[in-house]
Write a protein that holds these residues in place. Structure first.
Motif, PDB file in Angstrom:
ATOM      1  N   GLY A   1      -6.204  15.201  40.070  1.00 22.90           N
ATOM      2  CA  GLY A   1      -6.418  14.191  41.108  1.00 22.90           C
ATOM      3  C   GLY A   1      -6.710  14.793  42.467  1.00 22.90           C
ATOM      4  O   GLY A   1      -6.860  14.068  43.454  1.00 22.90           O
ATOM      5  N   ALA A   2      -6.793  16.112  42.551  1.00 21.19           N
ATOM      6  CA  ALA A   2      -6.953  16.777  43.850  1.00 21.19           C
ATOM      7  C   ALA A   2      -8.036  17.843  43.865  1.00 21.19           C
ATOM      8  O   ALA A   2      -8.584  18.179  44.903  1.00 21.19           O
ATOM      9  CB  ALA A   2      -5.625  17.436  44.244  1.00 21.19           C
TER      10      ALA A   2
ATOM     11  N   ASP B   1      -9.123  13.255  48.170  1.00 23.18           N
ATOM     12  CA  ASP B   1      -8.950  13.143  46.722  1.00 23.18           C
ATOM     13  C   ASP B   1      -7.537  12.669  46.369  1.00 23.18           C
ATOM     14  O   ASP B   1      -7.348  11.718  45.595  1.00 23.18           O
ATOM     15  CB  ASP B   1      -9.260  14.504  46.068  1.00 23.18           C
ATOM     16  CG  ASP B   1      -9.578  14.372  44.599  1.00 23.18           C
ATOM     17  OD1 ASP B   1      -9.406  13.274  44.036  1.00 23.18           O
ATOM     18  OD2 ASP B   1      -9.984  15.378  43.980  1.00 23.18           O
ATOM     19  N   CYS B   2      -6.537  13.305  46.963  1.00 24.18           N
ATOM     20  CA  CYS B   2      -5.141  12.910  46.682  1.00 24.18           C
ATOM     21  C   CYS B   2      -4.883  11.479  47.136  1.00 24.18           C
ATOM     22  O   CYS B   2      -4.223  10.702  46.434  1.00 24.18           O
ATOM     23  CB  CYS B   2      -4.170  13.848  47.392  1.00 24.18           C
ATOM     24  SG  CYS B   2      -4.264  15.543  46.817  1.00 24.18           S
TER      25      CYS B   2
ATOM     26  N   SER C   1      -7.060   9.010  47.486  1.00 22.75           N
ATOM     27  CA  SER C   1      -7.745   7.970  46.695  1.00 22.75           C
ATOM     28  C   SER C   1      -6.936   7.679  45.435  1.00 22.75           C
ATOM     29  O   SER C   1      -6.756   6.514  45.055  1.00 22.75           O
ATOM     30  CB  SER C   1      -9.183   8.379  46.359  1.00 22.75           C
ATOM     31  OG  SER C   1      -9.208   9.444  45.432  1.00 22.75           O
ATOM     32  N   THR C   2      -6.404   8.707  44.826  1.00 26.32           N
ATOM     33  CA  THR C   2      -5.560   8.509  43.638  1.00 26.32           C
ATOM     34  C   THR C   2      -4.298   7.725  44.028  1.00 26.32           C
ATOM     35  O   THR C   2      -3.925   6.752  43.358  1.00 26.32           O
ATOM     36  CB  THR C   2      -5.180   9.873  43.023  1.00 26.32           C
ATOM     37  OG1 THR C   2      -6.380  10.641  42.836  1.00 26.32           O
ATOM     38  CG2 THR C   2      -4.457   9.721  41.709  1.00 26.32           C
TER      39      THR C   2
ATOM     40  N   SER D   1     -11.556   6.887  43.516  1.00 28.00           N
ATOM     41  CA  SER D   1     -10.780   6.843  42.279  1.00 28.00           C
ATOM     42  C   SER D   1     -11.011   5.471  41.669  1.00 28.00           C
ATOM     43  O   SER D   1     -10.787   4.456  42.327  1.00 28.00           O
ATOM     44  CB  SER D   1      -9.281   7.006  42.563  1.00 28.00           C
ATOM     45  OG  SER D   1      -9.002   8.332  42.919  1.00 28.00           O
TER      46      SER D   1
END
Ligand code: AMP
Ligand code: MG
Length: 281
Positions: free
Chosen positions: A113-114, A226-227, A229-230, A182
């Motif tokens: 997820g990152a 990225d983190c 959005s998850t 995501s």
């Protein structure tokens, strides 16, 4: 990274810079992928003694910090649960409850997820050092830009329609920026007529079910984008909006199951009807 990567560059010697970028991506995958048995992260998960170098330690620390910041909605140690679902393999299946519970107790790293966001940051840095003035990278839906477009206009990044087809709209960004989505349509399988996607609620160990189809985060830092959005996908709309109101480092666009779109005031979203989320809300 099990995805298609597109790179567009403007500057001196773009072919050479692109191949350096490809080498960096391979190195990052060999270090951080948990589907590679001899990667650094796989060895760490097996309890082997591994020494962290000056590039690895900050990545793990940043992942943990973002986990804390999101109160665990981003959880970089869901590796055993993700494996139980088979999301990294071709054997996707719904695990028994007791297997999920046992896997939740294990603390295995998985930076799925990152990592693409982190890779975007690293590539943008490398390319700029290699003399590239402007560029846009698409790492499987994680978009990273740097510099402006050749005509100095902002980059226009499409946001995928969860139903497929043309993008639902675009966001405009300038300079170094990451646009990361995501979505429940990115990786999923069906069993007994039920759809299971790859973004797990760390509380239950099951696909997060919060009424969202996707969340896009726009942020200067790719790994953070990225983190987040998850994490925002896991939080759902209301909690995510509150989280954004307390934050100052990103903008976001939410697409709900009912088709409604919400975008923060500075997300520069256009192309479809949406509700603006502002700080005063
Ligand atoms: P993304 O597509 O960036 O939202 O990340 C999804 C990927 O991150 C999955 O394929 C898993 O490898 C991993 N993952 C799933 N749920 C979570 C979570 N709640 N926190 C952190 N990583 C997760
Ligand atoms: Mg992510």
């Amino acid at each position: 990274m099990d995805t298609v990567i597109q790179i567009r560059l403007w500057g001196e010697n773009p072919e050479k810079a692109a191949s350096q970028c490809a080498a960096l991506l391979t190195e990052l995958e060999n270090t951080w992928s948990v589907t590679k048995e001899d990667s650094f992260l796989s060895r760490l998960n097996r309890g082997e003694t591994v020494s962290l170098d000056e590039t690895q330690k900050p990545v793990l620390e940043k992942a943990e910090a973002l986990s804390l910041r999101t109160e665990g909605a981003f959880q970089p140690k869901l590796g055993a649960v993700i494996r139980a679902w088979g999301f990294c393999e071709d054997t996707k299946t719904v695990p028994e409850q007791k297997i999920i519970e046992a896997a939740l107790r294990k603390e295995e790293w998985d930076l799925g997820g990152a990592l693409k966001g982190y890779a975007g940051d690293q590539c943008a840095e490398l390319l700029q050092k290699a003399g590239i003035q402007r560029g846009i990278l698409n790492l499987g839906g994680n978009v990273q830009t740097f510099g402006s477009k050749p005509d100095n206009a902002p980059w226009s990044i499409g946001i995928q329609n969860p139903e497929g087809g043309e993008p639902v709209g675009t966001v405009a960004v300038l300079g170094t920026m990451a646009v990361v989505t995501s979505g429940d349509y990115q990786r999923f399988f069906e069993q007994d007529g039920v759809r299971y996607h790859h973004i797990l609620d760390p509380e239950t160990g099951k696909p997060a079910d919060t009424g969202l189809r996707s969340v896009t985060v726009i942020c200067k830092d790719g790994m953070t984008a990225d983190c987040l959005s998850t994490a925002l996908f896991v939080m759902g709309l209301d909690k995510g909006v509150e989280f954004w109101q307390e934050s100052r480092d990103f903008e976001a666009v939410w697409i709900c199951e009912n088709g409604k779109i919400y975008a923060t005031e500075k997300a520069a979203f256009s192309g479809a009807e949406f509700e603006v989320i502002s700080r005063e809300n």
